[in-house]
Design a protein around this motif. Sequence first.
Motif, short mmCIF file in Angstrom:
data_model
loop_
_atom_site.label_atom_id
_atom_site.label_comp_id
_atom_site.label_asym_id
_atom_site.label_seq_id
_atom_site.Cartn_x
_atom_site.Cartn_y
_atom_site.Cartn_z
N VAL A 79 -0.12 15.63 11.92
CA VAL A 79 0.39 14.40 12.22
C VAL A 79 -0.84 13.37 12.01
N ASN A 80 -1.98 13.84 12.05
CA ASN A 80 -3.18 12.95 12.13
C ASN A 80 -3.45 12.39 10.65
N SER A 81 -3.02 13.16 9.76
CA SER A 81 -3.16 12.48 8.32
C SER A 81 -2.05 11.19 8.26
N PHE A 82 -0.81 11.33 8.75
CA PHE A 82 -0.13 10.04 8.73
C PHE A 82 -0.78 9.04 9.52
N ARG A 83 -1.24 9.41 10.73
CA ARG A 83 -1.71 8.33 11.61
C ARG A 83 -2.79 7.65 10.90
N LYS A 84 -4.06 8.42 10.47
CA LYS A 84 -4.82 7.74 9.88
C LYS A 84 -4.48 6.80 8.48
N ALA A 85 -3.65 7.34 7.69
CA ALA A 85 -3.49 6.75 6.58
C ALA A 85 -2.65 5.42 6.97
N ILE A 86 -1.91 5.27 7.91
CA ILE A 86 -1.33 4.14 8.49
C ILE A 86 -2.26 3.22 8.88
N GLU A 103 10.61 17.45 11.28
CA GLU A 103 10.98 17.01 12.38
C GLU A 103 9.82 16.66 13.37
N LYS A 104 8.67 17.52 13.21
CA LYS A 104 7.47 17.09 13.92
C LYS A 104 6.83 15.91 13.59
N VAL A 105 7.05 15.80 12.18
CA VAL A 105 6.53 14.46 11.27
C VAL A 105 7.26 13.40 11.69
N VAL A 106 8.60 13.60 11.66
CA VAL A 106 9.52 12.55 12.20
C VAL A 106 9.21 12.02 13.87
N ILE A 107 8.86 12.94 14.59
CA ILE A 107 8.63 12.53 15.75
C ILE A 107 7.46 11.50 15.88
N ILE A 108 6.46 11.72 15.05
CA ILE A 108 5.28 10.80 14.90
C ILE A 108 5.86 9.56 14.27
N ILE A 109 6.63 9.42 13.29
CA ILE A 109 7.08 8.20 12.74
C ILE A 109 7.73 7.30 13.52
N LYS A 110 8.80 8.06 14.09
CA LYS A 110 9.53 7.61 14.95
C LYS A 110 8.91 6.84 16.29
N ASN A 111 7.92 7.47 16.56
CA ASN A 111 7.15 6.87 17.82
C ASN A 111 6.27 5.75 17.36
N MET A 112 5.94 5.92 16.09
CA MET A 112 5.27 4.53 15.56
C MET A 112 6.25 3.41 15.23
N ASP A 159 4.44 2.24 1.58
CA ASP A 159 4.99 3.35 1.00
C ASP A 159 4.10 4.43 1.86
N ILE A 160 5.12 5.29 2.69
CA ILE A 160 4.34 6.36 3.37
C ILE A 160 4.50 7.77 2.84
N GLY A 161 4.82 7.89 1.43
CA GLY A 161 4.73 8.95 0.16
C GLY A 161 5.61 10.13 0.76
N GLY A 162 5.29 11.31 0.16
CA GLY A 162 6.10 12.33 0.29
C GLY A 162 5.26 13.54 1.42
N GLY A 163 5.46 14.50 0.94
CA GLY A 163 4.95 15.59 1.81
C GLY A 163 5.74 16.19 3.25
N PHE A 164 6.94 15.58 3.14
CA PHE A 164 7.59 15.92 4.33
C PHE A 164 8.36 17.28 4.30
N PRO A 165 8.37 18.34 5.01
CA PRO A 165 8.36 19.62 4.78
C PRO A 165 9.88 19.85 5.37
N GLY A 166 10.52 21.09 4.82
CA GLY A 166 11.91 21.21 5.28
C GLY A 166 11.67 22.07 6.38
N ILE A 202 0.80 -1.23 -0.11
CA ILE A 202 -0.11 0.00 -0.09
C ILE A 202 0.88 1.26 0.10
N SER A 203 0.32 2.17 -0.77
CA SER A 203 1.08 3.68 -0.89
C SER A 203 0.11 4.55 -0.29
N PHE A 204 0.61 5.88 0.11
CA PHE A 204 -0.31 6.96 0.08
C PHE A 204 0.48 8.35 0.31
N HIS A 205 -0.24 9.33 0.03
CA HIS A 205 0.60 10.58 0.15
C HIS A 205 -0.36 11.69 0.61
#
Length: 336
Positions: free
Chosen positions: A181-188, A227-236, A209-216, A170-173
């Motif tokens: 952060v909720n967009s990533f959580r729900k998609a996963i 890094e805010k998004v990273v905290i989410i995915i690292k926690n997951m 495939d968790i896609g793109g959308g990672f801001p700088g 599965i992939s998403f973007h």
Amino acid sequence: MYFDPESFNRDWDETFLLADIGILLEQFKRWQRELPRVHPFYAVKANALHPIISTLAALGCGYDSASKNEISLVLKCGVSPDDIIYAHPCKFASHITYARNNDVRMMTFDNEEELKKVKKLFPEARLVLRIETDDSEARTHFKGKFGASVSEGKKLIELAKFENMEIIGISFHVGSGCPSVNSFRKAIEDSKTLFDFARDVGFRFSLLDIGGGFPGTEEHETISPFEKVVIIIKNMTSRHRLKPTSVIRKALDEHFPAGSGVRIIAEPGRYLPGPAIELVTNIFAKTTTKDRVCYGVGESVYNSLTPVLMEGFHFHPQLLEVSPAVYGDEHPFILP
């Protein structure tokens, strides 16, 4: 510092790019440090300069290619076809044939018509089902354009089984520049639902495939959106981190823990080269009206400055002081 060689064939006052490969390396290391379980497949559309592609290839990066030309560019850099995902849900027939002729088997789809087209042209393809997400907070939205709903995804999985086509995951973007952060959580969570459904149908999915959308990094912020998004995915992806986003950590801990046999990839685009690229353009005209002063610059919102038009980006140009003997009354400036 890399200087775009095509610039040597241009007039002295035309736009060109500068790339700092050292910064690109820092961005890649940052990704590895923050997301060690997630293998980056660089989205070529973000910047297709040869030194960007070849440097990331040397670092072991995979590639998200959305067309025949992007696949060809990456293959010419010596990248294995196994490290390319043809990540466009709607593909030209000739481009699918090109992928087949070059053994690029991994590709996305999100509808019945595309599934049957791929079956006709490339029955050995390893398909990745793209699902829709909540991208309401993103700068660029894909919902309604790309991605199947969970219910549609179940029907497509059943159809693929009936058609004897292989789906591997599965992939998403979540949309470009997404801070949610909720967009990533729900998609996963939705991805896990379809993993389980596919298992019952007879598939054994092995790719998320968790896609793109990672801001700088954003100006004036002490922690970047990335890094805010990273905290989410690292926690997951870790059972031992206690972070405020514990709900999301629990989601991936429960659904896709280490040792589950699921490979996790992502498709970072401008996150990787963005901070490393400088656009050098020229102020070549000036018009004064009753209430404003307008400047003409040597770049367009229909080219490198598209994010201004499409995503509401605000660039902060840096004026370069140069000798009048070189530029006369015209002044180049850098857009970071």
